[in-house]
Design a protein around this motif. Structure first.
Motif, mmCIF file in Angstrom:
data_model
loop_
_atom_site.group_PDB
_atom_site.id
_atom_site.type_symbol
_atom_site.label_atom_id
_atom_site.label_comp_id
_atom_site.label_asym_id
_atom_site.label_seq_id
_atom_site.Cartn_x
_atom_site.Cartn_y
_atom_site.Cartn_z
ATOM 1 N N ILE A 178 0.835 -1.206 0.000
ATOM 2 C CA ILE A 178 0.000 0.000 0.000
ATOM 3 C C ILE A 178 0.872 1.258 0.000
ATOM 4 N N ILE A 179 1.934 1.262 0.837
ATOM 5 C CA ILE A 179 2.812 2.433 0.931
ATOM 6 C C ILE A 179 3.515 2.687 -0.403
ATOM 7 N N GLU A 180 3.970 1.624 -1.031
ATOM 8 C CA GLU A 180 4.660 1.787 -2.311
ATOM 9 C C GLU A 180 3.724 2.338 -3.379
ATOM 10 N N ARG A 181 2.483 1.844 -3.413
ATOM 11 C CA ARG A 181 1.536 2.337 -4.405
ATOM 12 C C ARG A 181 1.258 3.824 -4.190
ATOM 13 N N ILE A 182 1.160 4.230 -2.940
ATOM 14 C CA ILE A 182 0.894 5.641 -2.652
ATOM 15 C C ILE A 182 2.077 6.514 -3.064
ATOM 16 N N GLU A 183 3.300 6.062 -2.703
ATOM 17 C CA GLU A 183 4.490 6.856 -3.031
ATOM 18 C C GLU A 183 4.718 6.956 -4.533
ATOM 19 N N ASN A 184 4.503 5.856 -5.242
ATOM 20 C CA ASN A 184 4.780 5.836 -6.683
ATOM 21 C C ASN A 184 3.709 6.547 -7.510
ATOM 22 N N ASN A 185 2.482 6.580 -7.002
ATOM 23 C CA ASN A 185 1.384 7.122 -7.801
ATOM 24 C C ASN A 185 0.903 8.497 -7.358
ATOM 25 N N LEU A 186 1.198 8.880 -6.131
ATOM 26 C CA LEU A 186 0.647 10.135 -5.619
ATOM 27 C C LEU A 186 1.695 11.229 -5.452
ATOM 28 N N PHE A 187 2.807 10.890 -4.827
ATOM 29 C CA PHE A 187 3.804 11.916 -4.494
ATOM 30 C C PHE A 187 4.721 12.213 -5.697
ATOM 31 N N VAL A 188 4.125 12.762 -6.752
ATOM 32 C CA VAL A 188 4.840 13.139 -7.972
ATOM 33 C C VAL A 188 4.415 14.561 -8.326
ATOM 34 N N TRP A 189 5.406 15.372 -8.920
ATOM 35 C CA TRP A 189 5.099 16.781 -9.206
ATOM 36 C C TRP A 189 3.958 16.936 -10.211
ATOM 37 N N SER A 190 3.907 16.079 -11.191
ATOM 38 C CA SER A 190 2.823 16.169 -12.181
ATOM 39 C C SER A 190 1.451 15.978 -11.535
ATOM 40 N N ASN A 191 1.441 15.193 -10.478
ATOM 41 C CA ASN A 191 0.175 14.970 -9.785
ATOM 42 C C ASN A 191 -0.303 16.224 -9.054
ATOM 43 N N LEU A 192 0.674 17.035 -8.577
ATOM 44 C CA LEU A 192 0.289 18.278 -7.919
ATOM 45 C C LEU A 192 -0.370 19.242 -8.905
ATOM 46 N N ILE A 193 0.111 19.218 -10.157
ATOM 47 C CA ILE A 193 -0.532 20.052 -11.184
ATOM 48 C C ILE A 193 -1.963 19.576 -11.438
ATOM 49 N N GLU A 194 -2.144 18.262 -11.486
ATOM 50 C CA GLU A 194 -3.494 17.712 -11.662
ATOM 51 C C GLU A 194 -4.398 18.092 -10.490
ATOM 52 N N LEU A 195 -3.824 18.157 -9.291
ATOM 53 C CA LEU A 195 -4.607 18.523 -8.109
ATOM 54 C C LEU A 195 -5.124 19.948 -8.237
ATOM 55 N N VAL A 196 -4.248 20.856 -8.744
ATOM 56 C CA VAL A 196 -4.669 22.243 -8.964
ATOM 57 C C VAL A 196 -5.774 22.301 -10.016
ATOM 58 N N ILE A 197 -5.622 21.504 -11.077
ATOM 59 C CA ILE A 197 -6.657 21.457 -12.123
ATOM 60 C C ILE A 197 -7.976 20.963 -11.553
ATOM 61 N N PHE A 198 -7.910 19.954 -10.693
ATOM 62 C CA PHE A 198 -9.140 19.414 -10.107
ATOM 63 C C PHE A 198 -9.826 20.437 -9.209
ATOM 64 N N ILE A 199 -9.035 21.196 -8.430
ATOM 65 C CA ILE A 199 -9.625 22.244 -7.589
ATOM 66 C C ILE A 199 -10.304 23.297 -8.454
ATOM 67 N N SER A 200 -9.678 23.595 -9.605
ATOM 68 C CA SER A 200 -10.303 24.549 -10.537
ATOM 69 C C SER A 200 -11.616 23.988 -11.081
ATOM 70 N N MET A 201 -11.649 22.688 -11.328
ATOM 71 C CA MET A 201 -12.878 22.050 -11.793
ATOM 72 C C MET A 201 -13.986 22.161 -10.744
ATOM 73 N N ILE A 202 -13.616 22.007 -9.468
ATOM 74 C CA ILE A 202 -14.608 22.126 -8.388
ATOM 75 C C ILE A 202 -15.217 23.520 -8.378
ATOM 76 N N ALA A 203 -14.360 24.543 -8.495
ATOM 77 C CA ALA A 203 -14.865 25.915 -8.507
ATOM 78 C C ALA A 203 -15.758 26.151 -9.721
ATOM 79 N N ALA A 204 -15.336 25.656 -10.897
ATOM 80 C CA ALA A 204 -16.133 25.830 -12.112
ATOM 81 C C ALA A 204 -17.480 25.121 -11.987
#
Length: 456
Positions: A14-40
């Protein structure tokens, strides 16, 4: 014993899946996009609210309250889900990252399903159970460890004879049984409601059909659950034989009451609403159960009388064929009374009461000449024995008392004459002595009176 459990390896996965799939810089950009989607999605839901409301107004089957709930609960997550879908298609076309958006897409999908469930089911324990189950499955699929989790739960097992019982099997049984039991309750209420609304069935037949329907529905839910988790139902053949032996010895009364309840429902001798008298209990039947009959008295006490008593004991059903009940009361008057006036007054007392029926007609009969009184009997009919019999008899007798008192008609006391043939010797001597003394006193008074007359 429990099978080999690799809990440390499972947690590390579980820890490896989280580290490999979540803690990446590109994912932070997607997070910002998703927050923008929520506001829209929030602003679009406010803009489109009125238009969606006008669209739903065209559906005549929907009530205003249901329309409001649909818009409030589904409009925002639905718009957000559409925006996520648009981004996902665009991302695939231009090779953009979609890891975080896919995760949030699964979460929003689960949220949308839960919101849809709330439109049709109340927020009870089953709703919370289904919601939690949906969120857990969504989370496992997001982390891509759903199958690993299934395998892990299946590894926590022990053997009982030829049966392998795992934690996964227990959880599946609980989940399936909970859902089926809840559905069985819904179906049972639907079926019983249809039966109760039927005008072609008598109350006793309705109760019998309701009990059979409930038994079949819930038994089917249990058997289907056992079959769904892979338990061989033929293994319960021996258990059925053991239960039969137990019923023959230890559960005789329960079985007797159950069979008696079916007989009562089948022959329609007792039904809800009947006014019955059994032993010292007088009241109306409130409910017929598989083990007992609920009888409510005039004082508000509720007696739970075993069904067997209604089969083996003498029962008076005041409303078996109809609600008409004749009430009798005896009244005695003095021999000095005007008997025809007595009849008129007693009829007047009967006619003053609203509960007493004019058809069949009430009657006052002279029953005979007793030792101390002339005996009459009043007879009248009522159609509401549930409201009491003794109370209407008491009201009539009290009214007769008032009429008799106004017209000076006497209700005599019992009278007895005693003739003594012999007395004890001591009592005889005492009485003779007393009589002799009284004679002497009388003679002395007479002598004194003669002497006084001579002096004058």
């Amino acid at each position: 014993m429990l099978e080999d459990i690799q809990i440390a390896e499972y947690l590390q996965l579980i820890i490896e899946r989280i580290e490999n799939n979540l803690f990446v810089w590109s994912n932070l950009i997607e997070l910002v996009i998703f927050i923008s989607m929520i506001a829209a999605a929030y602003f679009l839901s406010k803009i489109l609210y009125k238009h969606v409301d006008e669209l739903l107004d065209k559906i005549k089957a929907l009530k205003q309250r249901k329309k409001t709930r649909i818009i409030d609960q589904l409009l925002f997550p639905l718009i957000l889900m559409i925006l996520i879908g648009v981004y996902y298609v665009t991302a695939l076309a231009f090779s953009l990252p979609v890891v975080i958006i896919s995760i949030f897409g699964n979460l929003v999908s689960a949220w949308l399903v839960v919101k849809t469930i709330t439109l049709f089911f109340p927020r009870n324990k089953m709703f919370r159970f289904l919601s939690a189950l949906i969120w857990i499955i969504a989370a496992l699929r997001i982390l891509n460890i759903y199958q690993e989790t299934i395998n892990f739960l299946d590894s926590l097992a022990f053997n009982s004879g030829n049966l392998r019982i795992s934690l996964l099997l227990i959880m599946k049984a609980v989940i399936i049984f909970s859902i089926l039991f809840w559905l069985a309750g819904k179906i049972s209420r639907l079926v019983t409601g249809r039966i109760d609304k039927s005008d072609d069935l008598t109350p006793s037949v309705k109760v019998l059909l309701n009990k059979i329907a409930k038994f079949l529905i819930f038994t089917s839910a249990i058997l289907f659950t056992l079959s769904a988790v892979g338990i061989d139902l033929s293994a319960f053949a021996f258990l059925g034989g053991a239960i039969g032996v137990g019923l023959g010895f230890g559960l005789q009364k329960i079985v007797s009451n159950f069979i008696s309840g079916i007989i009562i429902l089948a022959d329609k001798s007792i039904k809800p609403g009947d006014v019955v008298e059994i032993g010292n209990v007088y009241g109306w039947v409130k409910k017929l159960d598989t083990r007992f009959v609920s009888v409510v008295t005039r004082s508000g006490k509720e007696f739970l009388i075993p069904n067997e008593d209604f089969i083996t004991k003498e029962v008076i059903n005041w409303s078996y064929s109809d609600e008409l009940v004749r009430v009798d009361a005896e009244v005695g008057v003095s021999y000095n009374s005007d008997l025809r006036l007595v009849q008129e007054l007693m009829m007047k007392a009967i006619e003053e009461k609203d509960r007493i029926l004019s058809k069949p007609e009430p009657n006052v009969l002279l029953m005979g000449f007793g030792d101390n009184s002339v005996n009459f009997e009043i007879r009248f009919w009522i159609s509401d024995p549930r409201n009491g019999i003794q109370n209407i008899r008491s009201q009539v007798l009290l009214s007769i008392w008032d009429h008799f008192k106004e017209n000076e008609i006497e209700i005599p006391f019992p009278q007895r004459d005693y003739h003594l043939k012999s007395l004890p010797d001591d009592l005889t001597k005492y009485l003779n002595k007393t009589k002799t003394m009284e004679k002497k006193e009388v003679k002395g008074e007479d002598k004194k009176e003669r002497e006084d007359s001579k002096e004058n």
